[in-house]
Design a protein around this motif. Structure first.
Motif: not given
Length: 435
Positions: A250-267
């Motif tokens: 999960k990507i969280a914080g101010p910059a996360a909204g600029l890359a919505p497809t990477l905010r939460s992925v399975k890994a």
């Protein structure tokens, strides 16, 4: 509450308790009983003084009474105090930096429970529950190495059904299966924007967090040799356990909204936990003194690197990050002594030297600032009755100054250069009862 609900909650509760800071090399936890702390775990595969022998050598069950139960807990307090000596923080020019990150260690509790049951005079069944691997390091959010790690939390629970058979008066053998659950949380400050954009204040506070878990199976075997009425030798082996951790990145914080497809992925990430081999001896010198020895090997070279791979989203199949561990195999040697003060009290002493699997300062991770350590241990056993005993133990682990120079500049995670001032305290109690 329904039994199915209890079955789901019990492993979760034990995992929460078993989130320990590694006291042995790497992220291994030796505290599978507290009764061995006083001897620095010398003689671990030979003493068989309570049902916790199920973990260290299942053959030792043949030395126990008809039915025994043993429960305990160890409290571990590591300290990892970092001194910055020229670290370079990339892509975060406007975020305040305190430098050291505070003490990355904290108190943790490691529980255990065992039950041994004799079917007849030669055949025993048992089960053990413990946490053989664990680690927690957590820094202040603004420390200089935040792009490499802010938090690293490993938890495990191991359920170990076992069987032992007394072949004759001299030889016993044992074996067990191991169901193991392994959980990991890894958090760091991420750079998800080009450097020219990430100079906007606050954008580098964006974090990347991996939360993943795995269930896997392993096995263990052991043998116990009674060479004389005063001398026992034990040998045991625990297999590697191959985990495939699956979860969310999960990507969280101010910059996360600029890359919505990477905010939460399975890994997922593959980790092959190491095998271990132990040779132990217990030798009675007279009616009061007993000497203990232990030589153990751990195959840490199975953990060469850990690739965190995306398994969903537009970048599915790509590697998000690689942890370059490159561990080496390690040895541990321990010597201990017991002194029978009277019928009720036994005093315990121990020293040990424990190697770290970390090869050098360049390959030392901020999430695992590990180094060789020397154990100084003492403890006591109080026999409340013929069937009840309480063990107490304390150990202090001396860790030399630990250098780190981990350069991940090419991957945008900066260079951490400095020195750790580390130490570990262990406190434990174990209650054992025959019935």
């Amino acid at each position: 509450m329904q039994k199915t609900t209890i079955a789901r909650l019990l492993p979760a509760a034990l995992l929460a308790l078993g989130s320990g800071a590694a006291s042995a090399g790497g992220f291994q936890l030796l505290e599978q009983n507290a009764s061995g702390i006083g001897n620095a775990y010398a003689g671990s595969a030979a003493v068989a003084e309570n049902a916790s022998t199920i973990f260290f050598n299942p053959a030792g069950m043949t030395q126990l009474q008809a039915r025994e139960v043993s429960v305990g807990v160890a409290a571990v307090r590591p300290s990892f105090d970092f001194e910055n000596k020229g670290s370079v923080v990339l892509n975060a020019p406007r975020i305040p930096t305190s430098g050291g990150g505070g003490d990355a260690g904290s108190w943790a509790a490691i529980p255990n429970a065992y039950l041994s049951w004799a079917l007849n005079k030669d055949l025993y069944l048992g089960v053990g529950i413990g946490a053989p691997f664990g680690l927690v390091t957590e820094y202040d959010d603004d420390w200089v190495g935040r792009a490499q790690a802010v938090k690293f939390d490993l938890k495990s629970i191991n359920i170990n059904p076992s069987v032992a058979w007394r072949v004759n008066d001299k030889v016993s053998i044992g074996a067990g299966l191991n169901w193991q659950r392994f959980e990991a949380e890894y958090k760091r400050v991420a750079t998800v924007l080009p450097t020219s954009i990430s100079r906007v204040p606050g954008l580098n506070a964006t974090t990347a967090t991996l939360e993943a878990d795995s269930d896997a199976w392993g096995w263990n075997v052991g043998a116990l040799f009674t060479l004389s009425p005063s001398m026992k030798v034990g040998m045991s082996y625990r297999s590697k356990i191959d985990h495939t951790l699956k979860g969310d990145l999960k990507i969280a914080g101010p910059a996360a909204g600029l890359a919505p497809t990477l905010r939460s992925v399975k890994a997922e990430a593959d980790v092959e936990l190491p095998d271990t081999f132990i040779v132990s001896v217990a030798q009675k010198l007279d009616n009061r003194w007993e000497m203990l020895g232990d030589l153990s090997w751990t195959g840490w070279s199975s953990v060469k690197q850990v690739d965190i791979v995306r398994t969903s989203g537009v970048l599915s199949g790509s590697t998000a990050q690689t942890l370059h561990t490159e561990f080496k195999d390690t040895w541990r040697v321990a010597l201990g002594a017991n002194y029978l003060l009277n019928d009720a009290w036994k005093l315990k002493f121990g020293v040990a030297y424990d190697q770290s699997p970390v090869k050098d300062k360049e390959r030392r991770l901020v999430s695992l600032p590990d180094n060789n350590r020397t154990w100084l241990s003492a403890g006591a056993q109080w026999k409340l009755s013929k069937t009840n005993a309480l063990d107490l133990g304390v150990a202090y682990l001396i860790v030399p100054k630990t250098r780190i120079d981990n350069d991940q500049t090419a991957d945008g995670r900066g260079r951490v250069t400095g020195e750790y001032d580390s130490s570990v305290w262990l406190l434990g109690a174990q209650y054992s009862m025959a019935f």
